[in-house]
Design an enzyme around this catalytic site. Structure first.
Site, PDB file in Angstrom:
ATOM      1  N   THR A   1      21.470  37.214  60.375  1.00  0.00           N
ATOM      2  CA  THR A   1      20.586  37.151  59.212  1.00  0.00           C
ATOM      3  C   THR A   1      20.334  38.587  58.756  1.00  0.00           C
ATOM      4  O   THR A   1      20.241  39.501  59.581  1.00  0.00           O
ATOM      5  CB  THR A   1      19.248  36.479  59.557  1.00  0.00           C
ATOM      6  N   HIS A   2      20.241  38.788  57.457  1.00  0.00           N
ATOM      7  CA  HIS A   2      20.122  40.136  56.900  1.00  0.00           C
ATOM      8  C   HIS A   2      21.319  41.006  57.294  1.00  0.00           C
ATOM      9  O   HIS A   2      21.195  42.237  57.365  1.00  0.00           O
ATOM     10  CB  HIS A   2      18.819  40.819  57.340  1.00  0.00           C
TER      11      HIS A   2
ATOM     12  N   LYS B   1      49.626  46.212  56.529  1.00  0.00           N
ATOM     13  CA  LYS B   1      48.281  45.787  56.140  1.00  0.00           C
ATOM     14  C   LYS B   1      48.321  44.418  55.474  1.00  0.00           C
ATOM     15  O   LYS B   1      49.188  44.133  54.649  1.00  0.00           O
ATOM     16  CB  LYS B   1      47.671  46.801  55.178  1.00  0.00           C
TER      17      LYS B   1
ATOM     18  N   SER C   1      34.523  17.500  10.642  1.00  0.00           N
ATOM     19  CA  SER C   1      34.721  18.460  11.737  1.00  0.00           C
ATOM     20  C   SER C   1      33.475  18.561  12.599  1.00  0.00           C
ATOM     21  O   SER C   1      33.549  18.804  13.807  1.00  0.00           O
ATOM     22  CB  SER C   1      35.063  19.847  11.171  1.00  0.00           C
TER      23      SER C   1
ATOM     24  N   GLY D   1      34.533  24.737  14.320  1.00  0.00           N
ATOM     25  CA  GLY D   1      35.885  24.319  14.682  1.00  0.00           C
ATOM     26  C   GLY D   1      36.624  23.614  13.561  1.00  0.00           C
ATOM     27  O   GLY D   1      37.619  22.924  13.803  1.00  0.00           O
TER      28      GLY D   1
ATOM     29  N   SER E   1      49.442  46.071  51.083  1.00  0.00           N
ATOM     30  CA  SER E   1      49.353  47.440  50.588  1.00  0.00           C
ATOM     31  C   SER E   1      50.734  47.976  50.254  1.00  0.00           C
ATOM     32  O   SER E   1      51.721  47.654  50.919  1.00  0.00           O
ATOM     33  CB  SER E   1      48.697  48.344  51.642  1.00  0.00           C
TER      34      SER E   1
ATOM     35  N   GLU F   1      39.457  36.967  47.807  1.00  0.00           N
ATOM     36  CA  GLU F   1      39.277  37.834  46.642  1.00  0.00           C
ATOM     37  C   GLU F   1      39.519  37.077  45.347  1.00  0.00           C
ATOM     38  O   GLU F   1      38.797  37.247  44.355  1.00  0.00           O
ATOM     39  CB  GLU F   1      40.208  39.038  46.767  1.00  0.00           C
TER      40      GLU F   1
END
Length: 521
Positions: A245-246, A382, A198, A157, A376, A389
């Site tokens: 679960t799963h 929509k 530096s 730097g 959309s 997201e």
């Protein structure tokens, strides 16, 4: 910087004349020719913002010097020759890859602290005060336009440290009525960088910036998310739903219990970040070139750390071992690791919320998410889980940042780690992204979540896993037979249980009560 600036002169092309490079060069040569063609157009010559500096009038420049010689410096900029030389040598990424501003602002704090301490050790008060005033302007973000350098430069730097030194020097000279670029009466090395290298200033600025960004953005953001989730956990505490679960049906729990898990994850996220901070509070200032403290005074390191602590309100101290502070960045790798874990937690939370809110008619549909914007460009009406997201994308980026930080941290060779700018960029990016995304998710999604009680009740009452409540009464094997038969026939648990003769309707109603399946007896 645009791609047209990638090769700014024929000199740049001299290094690429071999036949092997012809294919690689062809796009760049075309771009160079296009650039030349564009410059022949009168309208472009008149309006182009990125004109070649060599074509500008001499009044637009001043001449400054570094140890390599003279360079033209834009007359309206406070930086000097070394900064210009770096812009010539590192045309990588353009403006979007410039050194993070929080790091620049942290440098302003550090340079002020150093000037105050240097005044105690004999620096002329007039010079020290001018440096402090200029450094204050850097720290406040008033001089951001004077820091053009990109992250992708020397790994220590050094160019950015000198960028800061030059800006503060020239601004201080201006404050004192001198001539920009004269280095008189304030010299960038002899005065602004006095008792510094530096190699110790950059890691010091890294730590200051990281700690401040964590306190300013990340921790408040996580607390906002924690509080929003906690409010929902309380609001949903009496809503009983089927667990999964799963990704398959499991036994019931309350929606409040499900959200309480998210609350605890964020609580631990805050604690993990806080646990990483004590090492970040240790500053390398005073180690100078290799950690020995050459060209400093006894007590300088401690006084600078104390001054930084006073200026920031954070408990900074001098590093216990300056050799470690220069050669390794384990403290920031640890902090990045904590941020990586926060990303893992937020990824899980956001994914759960978006899946539970999937639908509105063909998904799980247990949660009703806020409708913030059209989802959309082709499907009318929509609406998408956009906050989920955004948060999961941030989480993915932070995970990637941590990989780079890990690689950079592991490459501290001998007395100096030379991945400092990249480490700083990624840690600061992760802290800011997670803090901002947490607030966005809390305010624009969590706060507006509603429970779809009708859908929740329907899915719970149709679940075969309520049969688990019969285990203590008729045994696992008979309970499994009831579930499998009901699933095969498309019938209810109660009807099949009575049909198989394992229990009566009254016994089923007495033993299978979802509200009594939420905890130990």
């Amino acid at each position: 910087m645009t791609s047209l600036d990638a090769f700014d002169s024929n000199r740049d092309l001299l290094f690429f004349t071999s036949t092997d490079c012809a294919t690689m060069l062809r796009p760049f040569l075309r771009a160079q020719q296009l650039k030349c063609n564009l410059r022949t157009l009168p309208s472009v010559q008149a309006d182009c913002k990125f004109s070649n500096p060599r074509r500008m009038a001499s009044s637009d420049f001043r001449i400054e010097r570094d140890t390599f010689g003279e360079l033209k410096v834009p007359a309206d900029k406070y930086y000097g020759a070394q900064t210009v030389r770096s812009t010539m040598n590192f045309k990588i990424g353009g403006p979007s890859e410039r050194m993070p501003l929080p790091l620049i602002h942290a440098f302003g704090i550090l340079k002020k602290a150093a000037a105050e301490v240097n005044q105690e050790y004999g620096l002329e008060p007039k010079i020290a005060n001018a440096i402090c005033q200029a450094a204050d302007e850097v720290a406040a973000g008033k001089l951001d336009e004077h820091f053009p350098l990109v992250v992708w430069q020397t790994g220590s730097g050094t160019q950015t440290n000198m960028n800061v030194n030059e800006v503060i020097s020239n601004r201080a000279i201006e404050l004192l009525g001198g001539q920009l670029g004269s280095k008189d009466p304030v010299h960038p090395n002899d005065h602004v960088n006095k008792s510094q290298s530096s190699n110790d200033t950059f890691p010091t600025a890294m730590h200051i910036a990281a700690a401040m960004e964590v306190h300013r953005v990340l921790l408040p953001g996580l607390q906002t998310l924690h509080d929003a989730l906690e409010t929902k956990a309380e609001e949903f505490k009496d809503i009983i739903k089927i667990g999964r679960t799963h990704t398959q049906d499991a036994v019931p729990l309350s929606l409040g219990q499900e959200f309480s898990g998210y609350v605890q994850q964020v609580k631990y996220s805050v604690e993990r970040v806080q646990a990483a901070l004590p090492r970040v509070y240790e500053l390398a200032a005073g180690g100078t070139a290799v950690g020995t403290g050459l060209n400093t005074r006894v007590g300088f390191a401690e006084k600078v750390a104390a001054a930084v602590s006073t200026l920031t309100g954070l408990p900074f101290v001098t590093a216990a071992n300056k050799f470690e502070a220069l050669a390794a960045h384990d403290a920031l790798v640890q902090l990045s690791g904590a941020l990586n874990t926060v990303a893992v937690s937020t990824m899980k939370i956001a994914n759960d919320v978006r899946f539970l809110g999937s639908g509105p008619r063909s998904g799980l549909g247990e949660l009703i998410l806020p409708e913030n914007e059209p989802g959309s460009s082709i499907m009318p009406g929509k609406v998408n889980p956009t906050q989920c997201e955004a948060l999961t994308m941030v989480a993915a980026q932070v995970m990637g940042n941590h990989v780079a930080v890990s690689v950079g941290g592991s490459n501290g060779h001998f007395e100096l780690n030379v991945f400092k700018p990249m480490i700083a960029k990624n840690v600061l990016s992760s802290a800011r992204l997670l803090g901002d995304a947490s607030v966005s998710f809390a305010v624009n999604c969590v706060a507006g979540i509603r429970a779809n009680r009708e859908r929740i009740d329907k899915l719970m009452n149709e679940s075969l896993m309520l049969v688990t409540a019969l285990n203590p009464h008729i045994g696992y094997d008979k309970a499994a037979a009831i579930a499998k038969t009901a699933h095969k026939k498309g019938s209810t648990l109660k009807a099949v249980a009575v049909e198989l003769g394992y229990l009566t309707e009254e016994q089923f109603d007495q033993w299978v009560k979802p509200a009594e399946m939420l905890g130990p007896k």
